[in-house]
Design an enzyme around this catalytic site. Structure first.
Site, mmCIF file in Angstrom:
data_model
loop_
_atom_site.group_PDB
_atom_site.id
_atom_site.type_symbol
_atom_site.label_atom_id
_atom_site.label_comp_id
_atom_site.label_asym_id
_atom_site.label_seq_id
_atom_site.Cartn_x
_atom_site.Cartn_y
_atom_site.Cartn_z
ATOM 1 N N PRO A 160 94.154 56.130 14.804
ATOM 2 C CA PRO A 160 95.174 55.799 13.579
ATOM 3 C C PRO A 160 96.407 55.016 14.192
ATOM 4 O O PRO A 160 96.959 55.368 15.021
ATOM 5 C CB PRO A 160 95.464 57.318 13.146
ATOM 6 C CG PRO A 160 94.219 58.119 13.566
ATOM 7 C CD PRO A 160 93.773 57.384 14.783
ATOM 8 N N GLU A 161 96.887 53.987 13.284
ATOM 9 C CA GLU A 161 98.034 53.378 13.691
ATOM 10 C C GLU A 161 99.366 53.968 12.669
ATOM 11 O O GLU A 161 99.166 54.937 12.009
ATOM 12 C CB GLU A 161 97.625 51.927 13.552
ATOM 13 C CG GLU A 161 96.775 51.423 14.291
ATOM 14 C CD GLU A 161 96.414 49.927 14.335
ATOM 15 O OE1 GLU A 161 97.286 49.444 13.926
ATOM 16 O OE2 GLU A 161 95.032 49.603 14.523
ATOM 17 N N HIS A 214 83.794 70.343 15.377
ATOM 18 C CA HIS A 214 85.097 69.446 15.967
ATOM 19 C C HIS A 214 86.502 70.041 15.618
ATOM 20 O O HIS A 214 87.430 69.288 15.781
ATOM 21 C CB HIS A 214 84.749 67.980 15.696
ATOM 22 C CG HIS A 214 83.739 67.351 15.726
ATOM 23 N ND1 HIS A 214 83.063 67.288 17.125
ATOM 24 C CD2 HIS A 214 82.533 66.722 15.273
ATOM 25 C CE1 HIS A 214 81.955 66.643 17.237
ATOM 26 N NE2 HIS A 214 81.539 66.397 15.860
ATOM 27 N N ARG A 239 86.644 63.168 19.503
ATOM 28 C CA ARG A 239 86.751 62.586 20.599
ATOM 29 C C ARG A 239 87.741 63.556 21.556
ATOM 30 O O ARG A 239 87.558 63.374 22.745
ATOM 31 C CB ARG A 239 87.347 61.151 20.554
ATOM 32 C CG ARG A 239 86.758 60.378 19.861
ATOM 33 C CD ARG A 239 85.363 59.963 20.579
ATOM 34 N NE ARG A 239 85.571 58.971 21.670
ATOM 35 C CZ ARG A 239 86.003 57.963 21.650
ATOM 36 N NH1 ARG A 239 86.082 57.057 20.722
ATOM 37 N NH2 ARG A 239 85.992 57.288 22.882
#
Length: 284
Positions: free
Chosen positions: A2-3, A94, A113
């Site tokens: 995410p930016e 997750h 991740r």
């Protein structure tokens, strides 16, 4: 990852649903998701019975101001999501951290991740002291402090490819692969162009375009490539209007030339060979 537009979209979403509600419980399902304090139980104890007064964003970091003056800081990294749930749901595989609110709602940190991190920072400590990378960030690119002259000074002294420079958080805070590619296309600049060859006119235009692209992406709710969603589960819409990012092999929306992709410093870059010619740019 995410930016800036995605993180800003999350911040705005959290502002709507979380403020002023007591946190009645915290559950840490993955200890390494907690960067500070070192013991997850201390993280739990410091967050319990607190409430969030305001959400801020700095680069790609989310900072929640708590009612006792302390702060909760979250970095989503590669695959992190913050989901707001109003009904009781079992955690997915997750799920890493859960915050439970007095209303029965839950804020859930999901991170496939496992690179994302959470910090609790006491009131007497500045976030920049506890997280050194915060202190090294460039000014916010949509702020008045991020001037043409700041960008020019950083780029002139940067001896690498322009795309690589734009990904450096000390040059443009919050910028990442998607919006660097988009900004370079709209500026007519090749990703591999050496930064020291830029003219002041090119830097002025690039500065303007960076701000334009980020504003448009925020208005579209960011970009969903794989996992990004807003806290209420809505996908970002910018990807459907992207000029070059993720469009390898497709026709340029301006000239019809096939979009190509190259790798610079281990990162992929999408560009139009005709709209962003490297040879003519370096010959100026």
């Amino acid at each position: 990852m995410p930016e800036l537009p995605e993180v800003e979209t999350v911040r705005r979403g959290l502002e709507v649903v979380t403020l002023g509600q007591p946190i009645v419980g915290v559950e840490v399902l993955l200890a390494r998701s907690i960067a500070l304090p070192e013991e997850p139980q201390a993280f739990i104890d410091h967050l319990r019975d607190r409430s969030i007064q305001q959400w801020h964003r700095r680069g790609k970091y989310l900072l929640a101001a708590l009612n006792d003056g302390s702060r909760l800081v979250i970095h989503l990294r590669m695959s992190g999501q913050l989901l707001w749930l109003t009904t009781l749901q079992p955690p997915c595989p997750h799920t890493r951290v859960r915050w439970f609110f007095a209303t029965g709602a839950e804020l859930r940190f999901v991170d496939q991740r496992t690179f994302g991190r959470c910090w609790w920072i006491p009131a007497h400590c500045r976030p920049e002291t506890a997280i050194p990378t915060l202190a090294s960030l460039a000014p916010e690119p949509l702020s008045e402090v991020f001037t043409v002259w700041f960008l020019a000074e950083r780029l002139v002294h940067y001896r690498r490819a322009l795309k690589t420079a734009l990904l450096d958080q000390t040059v443009v805070a919050g910028m990442g692969n998607i919006y660097a590619d988009e900004s370079l296309f709209l500026s007519g600049l090749h990703p591999a162009l050496p930064t020291y060859t830029l003219t002041i006119e090119q830097i002025v235009h690039l500065h303007q375009v960076i701000r334009q692209v980020l504003r448009e992406a925020i208005a579209a709710g960011g970009t969903t490539i794989r996992s990004f969603v807003t806290p209420t589960g809505v996908n970002g819409r910018y990807g459907g209007q992207a000029w070059v990012y993720g469009r390898k092999g497709e026709a340029c929306r301006v000239c019809g030339t096939t979009i190509e992709r190259l790798r610079l410093a281990g990162r992929s870059s999408h560009y139009c060979p005709r709209c962003q010619p490297l040879s003519s740019a370096m010959g100026k």
